[in-house]
Design a protein around this motif. Structure first.
Motif, PDB file in Angstrom:
ATOM      1  N   ASP A 137       0.826  -1.210   0.000  1.00 53.37           N
ATOM      2  CA  ASP A 137       0.000   0.000   0.000  1.00 53.37           C
ATOM      3  C   ASP A 137       0.861   1.261   0.000  1.00 53.37           C
ATOM      4  OD1 ASP A 137      -2.699  -1.213   0.180  1.00 53.37           O
ATOM      5  OD2 ASP A 137      -1.920  -1.980   2.062  1.00 53.37           O
ATOM      6  N   ASN A 244     -10.785  -2.728   1.246  1.00 53.79           N
ATOM      7  CA  ASN A 244      -9.340  -2.660   1.484  1.00 53.79           C
ATOM      8  C   ASN A 244      -8.911  -3.266   2.819  1.00 53.79           C
ATOM      9  OD1 ASN A 244      -7.935  -1.523  -0.779  1.00 53.79           O
ATOM     10  ND2 ASN A 244      -9.043   0.384  -0.397  1.00 53.79           N
ATOM     11  N   SER A 245      -9.449  -4.442   3.126  1.00 56.50           N
ATOM     12  CA  SER A 245      -8.999  -5.134   4.339  1.00 56.50           C
ATOM     13  C   SER A 245      -7.507  -5.424   4.278  1.00 56.50           C
ATOM     14  CB  SER A 245      -9.778  -6.442   4.509  1.00 56.50           C
ATOM     15  OG  SER A 245     -11.147  -6.194   4.733  1.00 56.50           O
ATOM     16  N   MET A 247      -5.222  -3.493   3.252  1.00 59.33           N
ATOM     17  CA  MET A 247      -4.504  -2.325   3.760  1.00 59.33           C
ATOM     18  C   MET A 247      -4.416  -2.371   5.287  1.00 59.33           C
ATOM     19  SD  MET A 247      -5.522   1.707   3.584  1.00 59.33           S
ATOM     20  CE  MET A 247      -5.686   1.715   1.810  1.00 59.33           C
ATOM     21  N   LEU A 248      -5.505  -2.747   5.941  1.00 61.96           N
ATOM     22  CA  LEU A 248      -5.507  -2.845   7.398  1.00 61.96           C
ATOM     23  C   LEU A 248      -4.466  -3.854   7.866  1.00 61.96           C
ATOM     24  CD1 LEU A 248      -9.349  -2.965   8.174  1.00 61.96           C
ATOM     25  CD2 LEU A 248      -7.846  -0.977   8.227  1.00 61.96           C
ATOM     26  N   THR A 289      -8.898 -12.816   2.633  1.00 59.03           N
ATOM     27  CA  THR A 289      -8.429 -11.849   3.633  1.00 59.03           C
ATOM     28  C   THR A 289      -7.739 -12.560   4.795  1.00 59.03           C
ATOM     29  OG1 THR A 289     -10.209 -10.300   3.070  1.00 59.03           O
ATOM     30  CG2 THR A 289      -9.150 -10.028   5.214  1.00 59.03           C
ATOM     31  N   GLY A 327     -11.047  -0.082   9.814  1.00 64.63           N
ATOM     32  CA  GLY A 327     -11.171   0.701   8.599  1.00 64.63           C
ATOM     33  C   GLY A 327     -12.266   1.735   8.714  1.00 64.63           C
ATOM     34  N   ASP A 360      -8.045   5.167   6.574  1.00 62.77           N
ATOM     35  CA  ASP A 360      -8.942   5.537   5.481  1.00 62.77           C
ATOM     36  C   ASP A 360      -8.866   4.461   4.408  1.00 62.77           C
ATOM     37  OD1 ASP A 360     -10.495   6.659   3.578  1.00 62.77           O
ATOM     38  OD2 ASP A 360      -9.227   8.417   3.210  1.00 62.77           O
ATOM     39  N   THR A 361      -9.869   3.592   4.393  1.00 62.13           N
ATOM     40  CA  THR A 361      -9.895   2.494   3.422  1.00 62.13           C
ATOM     41  C   THR A 361     -10.773   2.804   2.216  1.00 62.13           C
ATOM     42  OG1 THR A 361     -11.643   1.485   4.785  1.00 62.13           O
ATOM     43  CG2 THR A 361      -9.403   0.686   5.090  1.00 62.13           C
ATOM     44  N   ARG A 362     -11.246   4.050   2.126  1.00 61.29           N
ATOM     45  CA  ARG A 362     -12.062   4.443   0.973  1.00 61.29           C
ATOM     46  C   ARG A 362     -11.132   4.875  -0.153  1.00 61.29           C
ATOM     47  NH1 ARG A 362     -14.894   9.189   3.992  1.00 61.29           N
ATOM     48  NH2 ARG A 362     -12.661   9.461   4.368  1.00 61.29           N
ATOM     49  N   LYS A 363     -10.391   3.927  -0.665  1.00 60.37           N
ATOM     50  CA  LYS A 363      -9.313   4.244  -1.585  1.00 60.37           C
ATOM     51  C   LYS A 363      -9.623   3.723  -2.973  1.00 60.37           C
ATOM     52  CE  LYS A 363      -4.298   3.536  -1.834  1.00 60.37           C
ATOM     53  NZ  LYS A 363      -3.186   2.827  -1.206  1.00 60.37           N
TER      54      LYS A 363
END
Length: 554
Positions: A137, A244-245, A247-248, A289, A327, A360-363
């Motif tokens: 990421d 975007n799990s 990313m977490l 995931t 997220g 911010d997972t709204r990517k």
């Protein structure tokens, strides 16, 4: 039967970009070792048409490549079997992050390297920093490149020596313009894309930060080994279809690495998401995931509960979590937010003494850009790999009477009861009924029989004075447990009720052991409890004895 030769050492030449000189330095070291009388071979070399690199390889014995055909296209791969048969002292293997053609011995080259190391052969290899899984990421966000070929950070963490191959961005661009990296017809495109000065500077900074992080981690490992517990563990709260799990998970992996802590990936399964109710597409997303979480080194748990925030916080209290990573909540209509708080809002409000990190997972997904030197490869799921290095004193918890081997399929209830009986037999400290009750309560919260073929049932027991571990090996799986991979090993962990930190410590040690491919293979050929204990002792001695700086001597 199980005693192995000493494991080989791994040395990695790490760079920030193609062309910095990783392969060149690897070959130079190969010549130095050869002059010192060391038996060195080239296991795999990728010159990319660079005349200087090809010339430097002259004089070094090279193992012939394995020729294969995939979808009508002839390809060449490293011949791992030939390397093992030749058994040199040192093998030079280029491009550690490479994805092998389907049907190869292993999906990824780093797994080939692990097999070669297990045979007692030292390996010197090369890697660019952008191929580390946890940096995906970061690289995507700063350089706007999506790296397709990645490997778990544990591969670097377990290396005996990491050498940073560094040149200034000005010198690298000069080399590019002189045609020392790519042919003339590719130079202009490279300079306008991946080789932009801003990109190179960011990648160089990432590499230096990664190297500093590895040095700091290894410095603190010795100090942490003396601690009986590590409070403030890190936890990721996952949802079945959260955006975007990945990313977490990568963020939590980096955070836990910096803090040198265990970390957990927890999915709260509500009644509406029971396996019999949830749709197949969502199941595949969730499975992917959780698999990535395992690859990155998390202990993965599924907890059942109707109240998601309360279940998350209950887990955090039980496992001494100090940081929860979540997220961005999915936007809801205004009228719903007036009467009901979101999961994230409740966590912030109710998490007393726990840090809540909201990413911010709204990517939006950027367009895919292949990194230089990266050949097209079919999508292959990454296998699970071991993570944190360091000896685990599990053999000290084991005894022959607490090890059971089943040659035929066995039911879950029989496994748990048999291991519980073995754990408490002769101790006189606790009653079997109390142990079985606590184990059952934990299984009701969420099964500890994981998709990776390992089960980690555990419970804290009142009156128990020291932790106890019982091990069960199932040759044909647990018949009434549905997992992606049949359950092969079960580790029952009992710890004192009044010392939750001990449960965390032992659970972390067992989790790391269960992810080790070499140990799993050795356990697979054990025929007696004595063999099992021997396998653990060999592995602990091996991992604990690996020095951080490698010298190859004849």
């Amino acid at each position: 039967m199980i005693r192995r030769a000493e494991r080989g050492r791994l040395k990695v030449y790490l760079g920030y970009c193609p062309g910095v000189g990783k392969t060149y330095q690897m070959l130079q070291e190969g010549h130095r070792l050869r002059e010192e009388g060391i038996d060195v071979v080239v296991g795999y070399l990728e010159t990319h048409g660079r005349a200087e690199t090809a010339k430097l390889a002259c004089g070094l014995e090279a193992i012939p490549r394995r020729r294969v055909e995939y979808r009508g296209v002839p390809l060449e791969e490293m011949d791992v079997d030939a390397v093992l048969a030749r058994k040199p002292q040192v093998a030079l293997i280029d491009e550690l992050a490479h994805t092998n053609v389907p049907g190869s011995r292993n999906p990824k080259r780093y797994q080939d390297v692990q097999d070669i190391l297990a045979a007692g052969i030292h390996v010197i290899t090369t890697l660019n920093v952008q191929h580390l899984e946890s940096l995906y990421d970061t690289v995507e966000g700063t350089v706007h490149v999506r790296v397709r070929e990645r490997l778990p950070d544990s591969v670097i963490a377990e290396a005996d020596q990491i050498v940073n191959v560094d040149v200034t961005t000005e010198d690298l661009l000069k080399r590019l313009q002189e045609g020392k990296i790519y042919k003339a017809d590719r130079i202009e495109a490279a300079m306008g894309n991946y080789f932009k000065t801003s990109n190179l500077e960011k990648l160089r900074e990432l590499t230096l930060r990664e190297l500093a992080s590895q040095i700091d981690l290894r410095r603190r490992e010795a100090l942490e080994e003396e601690r009986t517990a590590a409070p403030d563990q890190v936890m990721v709260a996952l949802s079945s279809r959260g955006p975007n799990s990945e990313m977490l998970l990568r963020y939590a992996s980096r955070l836990a690495g910096r803090l040198n802590r265990n970390w957990y990936a927890v999915y709260v399964q509500t009644p509406s998401e029971e396996p019999t109710v949830i749709d197949a597409h969502t199941q595949r997303i969730l499975s992917g995931t959780l698999t990535l979480a395992k690859q990155l080194g998390a202990m993965v748990f599924t907890y059942k509960g109707e109240d998601i925030p309360a279940t998350i916080l209950r887990f955090a209290k039980e496992y001494r979590v100090g940081t929860i990573v979540v997220g961005t909540p999915t936007p809801k209509p205004l009228w719903k937010t007036l009467w009901r708080k979101t999961t994230v809002e409740r966590l912030i409000h109710e998490a007393r003494g726990i840090n809540v990190v909201i990413l911010d997972t709204r990517k939006e997904e950027p367009p895919e850009i292949k990194t230089p030197q990266e050949a097209p490869a079919p999508p292959i799921p990454e296998p699970s790999l071991p993570v944190v290095p360091g000896a685990s004193p599990l053999s000290g918890f084991l005894a022959p009477e607490r090890i059971v081997i089943w040659d035929q399929p066995v039911e879950k209830e029989v496994v748990l009861r048999t291991l519980a009986e073995a754990a408490v037999s002769g101790s006189g400290e606790v009653a079997l009924a109390a142990v079985l009750t606590n184990i059952a309560k934990r299984e009701e919260q969420g099964s500890t029989f994981l998709n990776e073929g390992v089960a980690l049932p555990h419970a804290r027991i009142e009156g128990l004075r020291r932790p106890v571990v019982a091990v069960g090996l199932t040759r044909k799986g647990v018949s009434d447990v549905s997992t992606e991979k049949p359950i092969e090993s079960v580790f029952l962990i009992l710890s004192p009720e009044e010392a939750p930190e001990i449960q965390i410590q032992v659970l972390g040690q067992v989790s790391r052991a269960s992810r080790n491919r070499e140990l799993a293979r050795n356990l697979g050929i054990c025929r007696s409890p004595a063999d099992v204990i021997s396998a653990f002792r060999d592995w602990e001695t091996l991992v604990g004895a690996i020095p951080r700086k490698t010298e190859f001597k004849s």
